[in-house]
Write a protein that holds these residues in place. Structure first.
Motif, mmCIF file in Angstrom:
data_model
loop_
_atom_site.group_PDB
_atom_site.id
_atom_site.type_symbol
_atom_site.label_atom_id
_atom_site.label_comp_id
_atom_site.label_asym_id
_atom_site.label_seq_id
_atom_site.Cartn_x
_atom_site.Cartn_y
_atom_site.Cartn_z
ATOM 1 N N ALA A 7 0.907 -1.376 -0.075
ATOM 2 C CA ALA A 7 -0.037 -0.004 0.065
ATOM 3 C C ALA A 7 0.693 1.365 0.102
ATOM 4 N N THR A 8 2.084 1.109 0.416
ATOM 5 C CA THR A 8 3.102 2.276 0.518
ATOM 6 C C THR A 8 4.063 2.113 -0.642
ATOM 7 N N LEU A 9 3.774 1.332 -1.531
ATOM 8 C CA LEU A 9 4.833 1.121 -2.595
ATOM 9 C C LEU A 9 6.166 0.663 -2.017
ATOM 10 N N GLY A 10 6.300 0.017 -0.881
ATOM 11 C CA GLY A 10 7.449 -0.549 -0.384
ATOM 12 C C GLY A 10 8.365 0.673 0.412
ATOM 13 N N THR A 11 7.797 1.716 0.426
ATOM 14 C CA THR A 11 8.520 3.007 0.943
ATOM 15 C C THR A 11 8.639 2.982 2.674
ATOM 16 N N VAL A 12 7.719 2.130 3.183
ATOM 17 C CA VAL A 12 7.782 1.910 4.775
ATOM 18 C C VAL A 12 7.924 0.595 5.160
ATOM 19 N N LYS A 13 8.819 0.070 6.099
ATOM 20 C CA LYS A 13 8.849 -1.183 6.387
ATOM 21 C C LYS A 13 8.084 -1.360 7.813
ATOM 22 N N PHE A 14 7.211 -2.422 7.765
ATOM 23 C CA PHE A 14 6.380 -2.779 8.808
ATOM 24 C C PHE A 14 6.987 -3.887 9.765
ATOM 25 N N THR A 15 7.110 -3.440 10.936
ATOM 26 C CA THR A 15 7.473 -4.770 11.950
ATOM 27 C C THR A 15 6.662 -4.826 13.162
ATOM 28 N N THR A 16 6.039 -6.205 13.149
ATOM 29 C CA THR A 16 5.289 -6.546 14.456
ATOM 30 C C THR A 16 6.110 -6.631 15.462
ATOM 31 N N VAL A 17 5.947 -5.956 16.462
ATOM 32 C CA VAL A 17 6.704 -5.977 17.970
ATOM 33 C C VAL A 17 5.871 -6.461 18.927
ATOM 34 N N THR A 18 6.455 -7.349 19.841
ATOM 35 C CA THR A 18 5.709 -7.835 21.080
ATOM 36 C C THR A 18 6.363 -7.292 21.988
ATOM 37 N N THR A 19 5.858 -6.808 22.954
ATOM 38 C CA THR A 19 6.487 -6.380 24.220
ATOM 39 C C THR A 19 6.488 -7.240 25.522
ATOM 40 N N PRO A 20 7.532 -7.006 26.426
ATOM 41 C CA PRO A 20 7.398 -7.550 27.824
ATOM 42 C C PRO A 20 5.873 -7.153 28.655
ATOM 43 N N LYS A 21 5.602 -8.050 29.291
ATOM 44 C CA LYS A 21 4.719 -8.085 30.236
ATOM 45 C C LYS A 21 5.033 -8.381 31.705
ATOM 46 N N TYR A 22 4.334 -7.781 32.601
ATOM 47 C CA TYR A 22 4.649 -8.302 34.101
ATOM 48 C C TYR A 22 3.502 -8.454 34.901
ATOM 49 N N LEU A 23 3.705 -9.720 35.755
ATOM 50 C CA LEU A 23 2.298 -10.097 36.469
ATOM 51 C C LEU A 23 2.773 -9.834 38.036
ATOM 52 N N VAL A 24 1.946 -9.340 38.600
ATOM 53 C CA VAL A 24 1.937 -9.019 40.479
ATOM 54 C C VAL A 24 1.029 -9.794 41.225
ATOM 55 N N LEU A 25 1.195 -10.607 41.801
ATOM 56 C CA LEU A 25 0.245 -11.234 42.786
ATOM 57 C C LEU A 25 -0.021 -10.378 44.231
ATOM 58 N N SER A 26 -1.198 -9.741 44.243
ATOM 59 C CA SER A 26 -1.058 -9.076 45.458
ATOM 60 C C SER A 26 -2.654 -9.372 46.153
ATOM 61 N N GLY A 27 -2.547 -10.109 47.415
ATOM 62 C CA GLY A 27 -3.741 -10.747 47.991
ATOM 63 C C GLY A 27 -4.185 -11.721 46.995
ATOM 64 N N ASP A 28 -5.558 -11.368 46.667
ATOM 65 C CA ASP A 28 -6.315 -12.628 45.920
ATOM 66 C C ASP A 28 -6.462 -11.665 44.568
ATOM 67 N N GLU A 29 -5.645 -10.633 44.075
ATOM 68 C CA GLU A 29 -5.866 -10.177 42.816
ATOM 69 C C GLU A 29 -4.586 -10.220 42.134
ATOM 70 N N LEU A 30 -4.498 -10.509 40.818
ATOM 71 C CA LEU A 30 -3.564 -10.415 39.879
ATOM 72 C C LEU A 30 -3.471 -9.149 38.861
ATOM 73 N N HIS A 31 -2.331 -8.450 39.158
ATOM 74 C CA HIS A 31 -2.125 -7.389 38.199
ATOM 75 C C HIS A 31 -1.350 -7.612 37.039
ATOM 76 N N LEU A 32 -1.805 -7.096 36.005
ATOM 77 C CA LEU A 32 -1.180 -7.472 34.647
ATOM 78 C C LEU A 32 -0.585 -6.102 34.142
ATOM 79 N N PHE A 33 0.876 -5.720 33.937
ATOM 80 C CA PHE A 33 1.530 -4.464 33.445
ATOM 81 C C PHE A 33 1.869 -4.728 31.907
#
Length: 237
Positions: A97-123
């Motif tokens: 769609a951009t005639l090859g002028t733009v390079k697209f890269t799918t990026v996954t990012t780190p996540k963090y889990l915190v257990l606090s009491g009976d709740e789980l927090h996802l960052f």
């Protein structure tokens, strides 16, 4: 010609030094885990966790504010070969769609889990490494969630290892009103690369701490929610 020879010699020396350093770090890791007293390490888990929370993971304390942190770990989004193929197809269409002028890269990012009491927090983090999402799963959500170990497959020499302890992977499906949030957890705190690969710290002593804390999180989660209990390397003390 002499310049080419010098360049070749430089790269030969560079790779020789890199291989020597890698083997040295691997040997230090094997030695650190060779005679690990897992029961003693389990008792040291809260101390290790506090040290990490005061260091590399201090940002989690800031995010949790005054809420207690019973255990924490790193996580990654589930990114299968099918997902990768779909993204490659989408990226190819975008490039057309951009005639090859733009390079697209799918990026996954780190996540963090915190257990606090009976709740789980996802960052969740953005591509710059900053936390941009904070989700909280309460007891009801967690009672409807699942956690299972992913069997090791392929050649054993390909497995990431803490000494002789192969890195275990687990699939966590967190219940939501729509599609479940699916994450990958590990038997240790790992660094997650943009292509979702897991890497260990290069410091042997730190590896021990991260190995213990990662398994400690899984044990604490299983204590709080028995249906989420999975096999780990660390005994419950």
């Amino acid at each position: 010609m002499s310049t080419i020879i010098y360049v070749v010699i430089f790269f030969v020396i560079f790779y020789a030094v890199a291989i020597f350093w890698w083997r040295s770090q691997r040997n230090k890791s094997k030695n650190a885990f060779a005679n690990l007293d897992l029961s003693r390490e389990a008792r040291s888990a809260p101390q290790y966790q506090q040290e990490l929370m005061n260091g590399d993971y201090a940002f989690l304390k800031k995010q949790m504010n005054t809420l207690p942190i019973d255990a924490f770990t790193t996580a990654a989004s589930e990114y299968t070969a099918t997902d990768r193929a779909k993204d490659l197809g989408k990226d190819a269409l975008k490039s057309l769609a951009t005639l090859g002028t733009v390079k697209f890269t799918t990026v996954t990012t780190p996540k963090y889990l915190v257990l606090s009491g009976d709740e789980l927090h996802l960052f969740d983090t953005n591509k710059d490494g900053d936390i941009d999402k904070h989700l909280v799963f309460d007891r009801l959500r967690l009672q409807q969630s699942t956690l299972s170990e992913i069997p090791l497959s392929g050649s054993s020499w390909k497995h990431i290892k803490y000494g002789d302890y192969a890195l275990r992977s687990y699939k966590l499906e967190l219940n939501t009103d729509q599609q479940p949030v699916t994450l990958l957890l590990y038997s240790g705190l790992v660094n997650v690369s943009p292509n979702n690969a897991a890497f260990l710290s290069m410091n042997a002593n730190k590896q021990v701490q991260e190995f213990v804390v990662g398994n400690y999180f899984l044990n604490k989660l299983g204590e709080q929610y028995p249906h989420l209990k999975v096999p780990t390397y660390l005994p419950v003390v």
